[in-house]
Scaffold this motif. Structure first.
Motif, short mmCIF file in Angstrom:
data_model
loop_
_atom_site.label_atom_id
_atom_site.label_comp_id
_atom_site.label_asym_id
_atom_site.label_seq_id
_atom_site.Cartn_x
_atom_site.Cartn_y
_atom_site.Cartn_z
N PHE A 40 -8.68 31.97 -13.39
CA PHE A 40 -7.28 31.66 -13.06
C PHE A 40 -7.29 30.79 -12.02
O PHE A 40 -8.10 30.71 -11.22
CB PHE A 40 -6.91 33.12 -12.74
N GLU A 50 6.90 29.96 -10.67
CA GLU A 50 5.99 29.43 -11.74
C GLU A 50 4.69 28.82 -11.03
O GLU A 50 4.31 27.93 -11.63
CB GLU A 50 6.74 28.45 -12.66
N ASP A 94 -0.77 31.86 -12.34
CA ASP A 94 -1.13 32.44 -13.56
C ASP A 94 -1.35 33.78 -13.91
O ASP A 94 -1.71 34.22 -15.03
CB ASP A 94 -2.19 31.30 -14.23
N GLY A 116 1.00 32.03 -18.13
CA GLY A 116 0.61 32.94 -17.14
C GLY A 116 1.04 34.38 -17.59
O GLY A 116 1.92 34.69 -18.35
N SER A 150 4.35 29.35 -22.89
CA SER A 150 3.71 27.88 -22.31
C SER A 150 4.53 26.94 -22.62
O SER A 150 5.79 27.13 -23.33
CB SER A 150 2.43 27.83 -23.22
#
Length: 325
Positions: A151, A215, A218, A247, A318
């Protein structure tokens, strides 16, 4: 959805009374119990309950039981929210000021009690938490849900002792843990250091207003936090805001139960959450829920075994998926 003339008149009639306007204004801030509203409005519980029934029957608010208590919140229906917003926008700016000052007092008392509890139990936090559920079972399931990583950024909201960070920190390029308790943060710092993690930032922060970029993570984790909160939906919305395209948000908490003593002994506000409730909040926050993982009781002879822990997760589409949708 549109309303018939009769439905419109019913909704307006339900809202068209001073105490019921006060109730709508209060519930626009957060969900509240009958007892709390009775105190804020300085009216008897039976009288407040009658107003609440009228508002519920009209569809303007929703009633939901939680153990022995009943809470109320504004309806999730779009027409109801538009109508309520319009009504409240027309009220004078100073309308309901005394009620909201009293609501602030109730919030402050809640927060003070919770802060005192967390500061008091911080040194024994992991042991106390294990009284209710097998942490090893939760941690094994968590690894399965989040996957192997790696991550870019992990955010743990209400990090407590930092246990979630020590579990997934090695899979992350960097991690952030937020908590309102300085004592908890000190313990988390020690645990993170002991685990050999050097790319972890621990901050004093509020789960309702993290001040982190949208945002930007993730993986966002909310572990055993929501049941302490007056507005778990708002906290989940803030957590979801942080989830990057592609994420994942992971929420770990109790399924619905009936252990009322946890309210007084351990400052629990909500006695667990249903799959439908959590999934609804995730969808409202723009995420796609995945199948929940329930960890049922292991041993019927102990109190901890009578609580079920659920792991809920959701993903944000995504950029590629957004463009092709």
């Amino acid at each position: 959805m549109t309303l018939s003339a009769d439905q419109t008149v019913e909704a307006l009639s339900a809202a068209g009374e001073p105490t019921r306007l006060r109730i709508l204004s209060l519930l626009a801030g957060e969900e509240l119990s009958v007892m709390e509203m009775s105190r804020i409005l300085n009216q008897s519980q039976p009288r407040v309950s009658r107003h609440l029934k009228l508002l519920t029957d009209s569809g303007l608010i929703e009633r939901f039981p939680d153990g022995a208590r009943v809470y109320y919140r504004l309806s999730h229906e779009g027409w109801a929210r538009r109508l309520i917003d319009t009504i409240l926008d027309l009220l004078a700016d100073d309308a309901g000021e005394a009620d909201h000052r009293q609501l602030d007092t109730v919030r402050e008392e809640r927060q003070a009690a919770a802060a005192s509890y967390f500061e008091r139990v911080a040194p024994e936090w992991d042991r106390l938490r294990s009284l209710y559920v097998s942490e090893s079972a939760v941690e094994a399931a968590l690894h399965s849900v989040v996957g192997p990583g790696p991550f870019e950024r992990v955010v743990d909201l209400g990090t407590g002792s930092g246990r979630m960070l020590t579990l997934v920190g090695k899979k992350a390029r960097m991690s952030i843990g937020l908590d309102l308790s300085q004592n908890m943060l000190n313990i988390a710092r020690a645990n993170v250091s002991r685990a050999g993690l050097d790319k972890v930032e621990l901050r004093h922060g509020d789960i309702f207003a993290t001040r982190l970029p949208g945002e930007s993570a993730d993986l966002v984790i909310v572990h055993q936090v929501l049941h302490y909160l007056a507005d778990p939906a708002a906290a989940l919305a803030e957590a979801a805001r942080l989830v990057a395209p592609g994420g994942r948000l992971v929420v770990i908490d109790f399924a619905p139960h009936q252990f009322e003593h946890l309210r007084d002994d351990h400052q629990h506000r909500r006695l667990g959450f249903s799959d439908t409730e959590i999934a609804g909040w995730m969808v409202e926050a723009g995420l796609t829920p995945l199948a929940p993982v329930a960890l049922p009781p292991e041993d019927h002879g102990a109190e901890r075994a009578r609580l079920t822990v659920t792991i809920w997760s959701a993903v944000r589409a995504s950029e590629a998926a957004r463009k092709t949708a």
